[in-house]
Motif scaffolding. Sequence first.
Motif, PDB file in Angstrom:
ATOM      1  N   PRO A 250      -5.311 -47.841  13.171  1.00 20.60           N
ATOM      2  CA  PRO A 250      -6.078 -49.032  13.580  1.00 20.60           C
ATOM      3  C   PRO A 250      -5.811 -49.403  15.095  1.00 20.60           C
ATOM      4  CG  PRO A 250      -4.795 -49.718  11.277  1.00 20.60           C
ATOM      5  CD  PRO A 250      -4.324 -48.181  12.191  1.00 20.60           C
ATOM      6  N   THR A 251      -6.714 -49.526  15.922  1.00 21.15           N
ATOM      7  CA  THR A 251      -6.544 -49.503  17.292  1.00 21.15           C
ATOM      8  C   THR A 251      -7.322 -50.725  17.926  1.00 21.15           C
ATOM      9  OG1 THR A 251      -6.645 -47.105  17.099  1.00 21.15           O
ATOM     10  CG2 THR A 251      -6.934 -48.125  19.346  1.00 21.15           C
ATOM     11  N   VAL A 252      -6.516 -51.256  18.503  1.00 20.22           N
ATOM     12  CA  VAL A 252      -7.183 -52.675  19.501  1.00 20.22           C
ATOM     13  C   VAL A 252      -7.637 -51.907  20.848  1.00 20.22           C
ATOM     14  CG1 VAL A 252      -6.804 -54.788  20.625  1.00 20.22           C
ATOM     15  CG2 VAL A 252      -5.772 -54.399  18.330  1.00 20.22           C
ATOM     16  N   LEU A 253      -9.049 -51.827  20.987  1.00 22.03           N
ATOM     17  CA  LEU A 253      -9.649 -51.244  22.278  1.00 22.03           C
ATOM     18  C   LEU A 253      -9.661 -52.427  23.284  1.00 22.03           C
ATOM     19  CD1 LEU A 253     -11.992 -48.402  21.153  1.00 22.03           C
ATOM     20  CD2 LEU A 253      -9.545 -48.138  22.410  1.00 22.03           C
ATOM     21  N   LEU A 254      -8.963 -52.089  24.588  1.00 23.90           N
ATOM     22  CA  LEU A 254      -9.111 -53.149  25.331  1.00 23.90           C
ATOM     23  C   LEU A 254     -10.234 -52.340  26.452  1.00 23.90           C
ATOM     24  CD1 LEU A 254      -5.430 -54.401  26.009  1.00 23.90           C
ATOM     25  CD2 LEU A 254      -7.241 -55.360  24.712  1.00 23.90           C
ATOM     26  N   GLN A 255     -10.922 -53.280  27.248  1.00 27.81           N
ATOM     27  CA  GLN A 255     -11.920 -52.940  28.214  1.00 27.81           C
ATOM     28  C   GLN A 255     -11.527 -52.756  29.559  1.00 27.81           C
ATOM     29  OE1 GLN A 255     -14.898 -51.181  26.868  1.00 27.81           O
ATOM     30  NE2 GLN A 255     -13.907 -51.531  25.243  1.00 27.81           N
ATOM     31  N   PRO A 256     -11.595 -51.589  30.249  1.00 21.30           N
ATOM     32  CA  PRO A 256     -11.088 -51.694  31.753  1.00 21.30           C
ATOM     33  C   PRO A 256     -12.161 -52.042  32.455  1.00 21.30           C
ATOM     34  CG  PRO A 256     -12.060 -49.396  30.821  1.00 21.30           C
ATOM     35  CD  PRO A 256     -12.108 -50.257  29.664  1.00 21.30           C
ATOM     36  N   THR A 257     -11.876 -52.187  33.681  1.00 20.26           N
ATOM     37  CA  THR A 257     -12.701 -52.933  34.908  1.00 20.26           C
ATOM     38  C   THR A 257     -12.748 -52.053  36.285  1.00 20.26           C
ATOM     39  OG1 THR A 257     -12.305 -55.136  34.093  1.00 20.26           O
ATOM     40  CG2 THR A 257     -13.407 -54.917  36.125  1.00 20.26           C
ATOM     41  N   VAL A 258     -14.001 -51.846  36.760  1.00 19.67           N
ATOM     42  CA  VAL A 258     -14.356 -51.151  37.939  1.00 19.67           C
ATOM     43  C   VAL A 258     -13.560 -52.036  39.038  1.00 19.67           C
ATOM     44  CG1 VAL A 258     -15.827 -50.529  39.814  1.00 19.67           C
ATOM     45  CG2 VAL A 258     -15.903 -49.773  37.311  1.00 19.67           C
ATOM     46  N   THR A 259     -13.032 -51.653  39.962  1.00 20.69           N
ATOM     47  CA  THR A 259     -12.432 -52.442  41.074  1.00 20.69           C
ATOM     48  C   THR A 259     -12.557 -51.716  42.295  1.00 20.69           C
ATOM     49  OG1 THR A 259     -10.666 -53.526  39.655  1.00 20.69           O
ATOM     50  CG2 THR A 259     -10.540 -53.820  42.041  1.00 20.69           C
ATOM     51  N   ASP A 260     -13.137 -52.401  43.245  1.00 21.94           N
ATOM     52  CA  ASP A 260     -13.425 -51.930  44.640  1.00 21.94           C
ATOM     53  C   ASP A 260     -13.191 -52.825  45.615  1.00 21.94           C
ATOM     54  OD1 ASP A 260     -15.987 -53.358  44.710  1.00 21.94           O
ATOM     55  OD2 ASP A 260     -17.110 -51.376  44.465  1.00 21.94           O
ATOM     56  N   ALA A 261     -13.507 -52.756  46.984  1.00 20.81           N
ATOM     57  CA  ALA A 261     -13.270 -53.428  47.899  1.00 20.81           C
ATOM     58  C   ALA A 261     -14.077 -54.940  47.656  1.00 20.81           C
ATOM     59  CB  ALA A 261     -13.694 -52.717  49.177  1.00 20.81           C
ATOM     60  N   THR A 262     -15.162 -54.867  46.899  1.00 12.76           N
ATOM     61  CA  THR A 262     -16.115 -56.019  46.770  1.00 12.76           C
ATOM     62  C   THR A 262     -15.466 -57.015  45.816  1.00 12.76           C
ATOM     63  OG1 THR A 262     -17.257 -55.216  44.902  1.00 12.76           O
ATOM     64  CG2 THR A 262     -18.061 -54.740  47.322  1.00 12.76           C
ATOM     65  N   ASN A 263     -14.558 -56.566  44.775  1.00 17.92           N
ATOM     66  CA  ASN A 263     -14.015 -57.660  43.795  1.00 17.92           C
ATOM     67  C   ASN A 263     -12.633 -57.401  43.465  1.00 17.92           C
ATOM     68  OD1 ASN A 263     -14.062 -55.093  42.633  1.00 17.92           O
ATOM     69  ND2 ASN A 263     -14.627 -55.740  40.556  1.00 17.92           N
ATOM     70  N   MET A 264     -11.892 -57.083  44.616  1.00 15.68           N
ATOM     71  CA  MET A 264     -10.473 -56.935  44.578  1.00 15.68           C
ATOM     72  C   MET A 264      -9.897 -58.170  44.288  1.00 15.68           C
ATOM     73  SD  MET A 264      -7.896 -54.744  44.458  1.00 15.68           S
ATOM     74  CE  MET A 264      -8.583 -53.206  45.281  1.00 15.68           C
ATOM     75  N   MET A 265     -10.283 -59.289  45.178  1.00 15.83           N
ATOM     76  CA  MET A 265      -9.721 -60.526  45.085  1.00 15.83           C
ATOM     77  C   MET A 265      -9.860 -61.033  43.546  1.00 15.83           C
ATOM     78  SD  MET A 265      -8.279 -61.550  47.670  1.00 15.83           S
ATOM     79  CE  MET A 265      -8.231 -63.406  47.511  1.00 15.83           C
ATOM     80  N   SER A 266     -10.990 -60.735  42.761  1.00 16.35           N
ATOM     81  CA  SER A 266     -11.403 -61.605  41.910  1.00 16.35           C
ATOM     82  C   SER A 266     -10.678 -60.956  40.415  1.00 16.35           C
ATOM     83  CB  SER A 266     -12.890 -61.658  41.405  1.00 16.35           C
ATOM     84  OG  SER A 266     -13.464 -60.397  41.349  1.00 16.35           O
ATOM     85  N   THR A 267     -10.118 -59.779  40.570  1.00 19.28           N
ATOM     86  CA  THR A 267      -9.644 -59.000  39.594  1.00 19.28           C
ATOM     87  C   THR A 267      -8.132 -58.901  39.825  1.00 19.28           C
ATOM     88  OG1 THR A 267     -10.193 -56.823  40.967  1.00 19.28           O
ATOM     89  CG2 THR A 267     -11.541 -57.285  39.170  1.00 19.28           C
ATOM     90  N   VAL A 268      -7.490 -57.792  40.411  1.00 19.54           N
ATOM     91  CA  VAL A 268      -6.091 -57.276  40.754  1.00 19.54           C
ATOM     92  C   VAL A 268      -5.397 -58.619  41.123  1.00 19.54           C
ATOM     93  CG1 VAL A 268      -4.491 -56.089  41.613  1.00 19.54           C
ATOM     94  CG2 VAL A 268      -6.549 -55.136  40.773  1.00 19.54           C
ATOM     95  N   ILE A 269      -6.046 -59.235  42.282  1.00 18.25           N
ATOM     96  CA  ILE A 269      -5.286 -60.330  42.869  1.00 18.25           C
ATOM     97  C   ILE A 269      -5.252 -61.650  41.981  1.00 18.25           C
ATOM     98  CG2 ILE A 269      -5.153 -61.726  45.154  1.00 18.25           C
ATOM     99  CD1 ILE A 269      -5.819 -59.259  46.457  1.00 18.25           C
ATOM    100  N   SER A 270      -6.582 -61.924  41.559  1.00 15.09           N
ATOM    101  CA  SER A 270      -6.696 -63.193  40.737  1.00 15.09           C
ATOM    102  C   SER A 270      -5.710 -63.235  39.295  1.00 15.09           C
ATOM    103  CB  SER A 270      -8.149 -63.425  40.201  1.00 15.09           C
ATOM    104  OG  SER A 270      -8.227 -64.372  39.336  1.00 15.09           O
ATOM    105  N   ASP A 271      -5.596 -61.927  38.883  1.00 14.21           N
ATOM    106  CA  ASP A 271      -4.572 -61.721  37.639  1.00 14.21           C
ATOM    107  C   ASP A 271      -3.279 -61.892  38.040  1.00 14.21           C
ATOM    108  OD1 ASP A 271      -6.782 -61.666  35.810  1.00 14.21           O
ATOM    109  OD2 ASP A 271      -6.474 -59.555  35.471  1.00 14.21           O
TER     110      ASP A 271
END
Length: 284
Positions: A250-271
Motif C-alpha cells: 500500500p502506497t501513499v503517493l505524494l505529488q512533486p512540484t516544478v520549481t524554477d526562478a518564477t516560483n522559488m519564493m512560493s514553494t521552497v522558501i514559503s515552506d
Amino acid sequence: EEGIQLIVKTAGNDENVQINQVDELLEEGVGALLVVAVNQNTAAAIVRRAHKANVPIIGCDRIIRNSDLDFLITYDYRKVGELMVDYAVQRVPRGNYVIFWGDASDANAVAIQNRQTEMLKPYVDRGDINIIYKTHVEGWSDAYAKNQMDNVLSFSTQAVDVILASNDVIANSTLDVFDSHQISSKPLVTGQDATLEGCQSVVRKRQTMTVYKSTVNMAKTALVLAKKLSLNQRVEVPEATTFNGRKQVPTVLLQPTVTDATNMMSTVISDGVFTKDEVYGPSL
C-alpha cells in the motif's frame, strides 16, 4: 505537535550500520519504524526484524524489495520524470538532448527513466528531438556525471540544447563541465530535490528548474500514519500500490512540484526549507 517521541538514527549511507540501528531501536521498544532504506535490495532484513518484534514498518521515499513492508510513503517518481520532460519540451521542442538518469539499481531512478522514455518517444520518432547521449549515473555520482559530460563535449560536434539531469547534484556537475570547456551558452538543465545548491543555481539562471518534493509534507504524512499504526488505530488504506517483488505494498503517493526562478519564493522558501537569504544571498 503530534505528541510523538521521535528517535532519529542516521546510517551515513551504510546498510550494515542501518541494520544495527534498527536492532537498537527495536530493543528500546519503539512503536513503529520509519525507514529510508540505504539498500533497497538488502533492507528486507530490517522488515523481518521489525515484524518479529511486532512493530509496523513504513518505507519512506524508497521501496524495500522482496519484503512484507506494511506501507510505503513516497513521491510519484514517474511524475517527477514527466515534469522534467514536459518542462523541457514546452521550451525546447526541437533539439539535441542529453539524459542522465540516476543509479540503475534505484527503483526511483528507473521510474523516472521509464516515464521520460515514454514521453520523449514521439518527439524522437518525428525527428524533432535527437538524443545525443543517455546513461545511468552509478551511485548518483557527481564525478561519474562530470566524466560522462566531459566525454560528450569532447567527442561530439553537436551542440547540447537540453540536459535531463535526474537530480540537482548531477545537474550542477554537468554545468561545471560546460564551464571547464569555456562554453558560455548553457543548455536547459533539469534537476530534482531542490537542494540548496540547486535552488541557488536556479535563481542565478544557471540550472533551469528543479523538481521539489516537500520534506515537510512527507514528514507529516509519515508521522501521522506511524502514530495510528503504533496505537492500532484504523488506517485508511491508499488505493495505490507498489509491487516490491513479493507483494503489492500500500502506497501513499505524494505529488512533486516544478520549481524554477518564477516560483522559488512560493514553494521552497514559503515552506521554510531554506530562507530567502540562503537561496538568493543578501545581494539579490
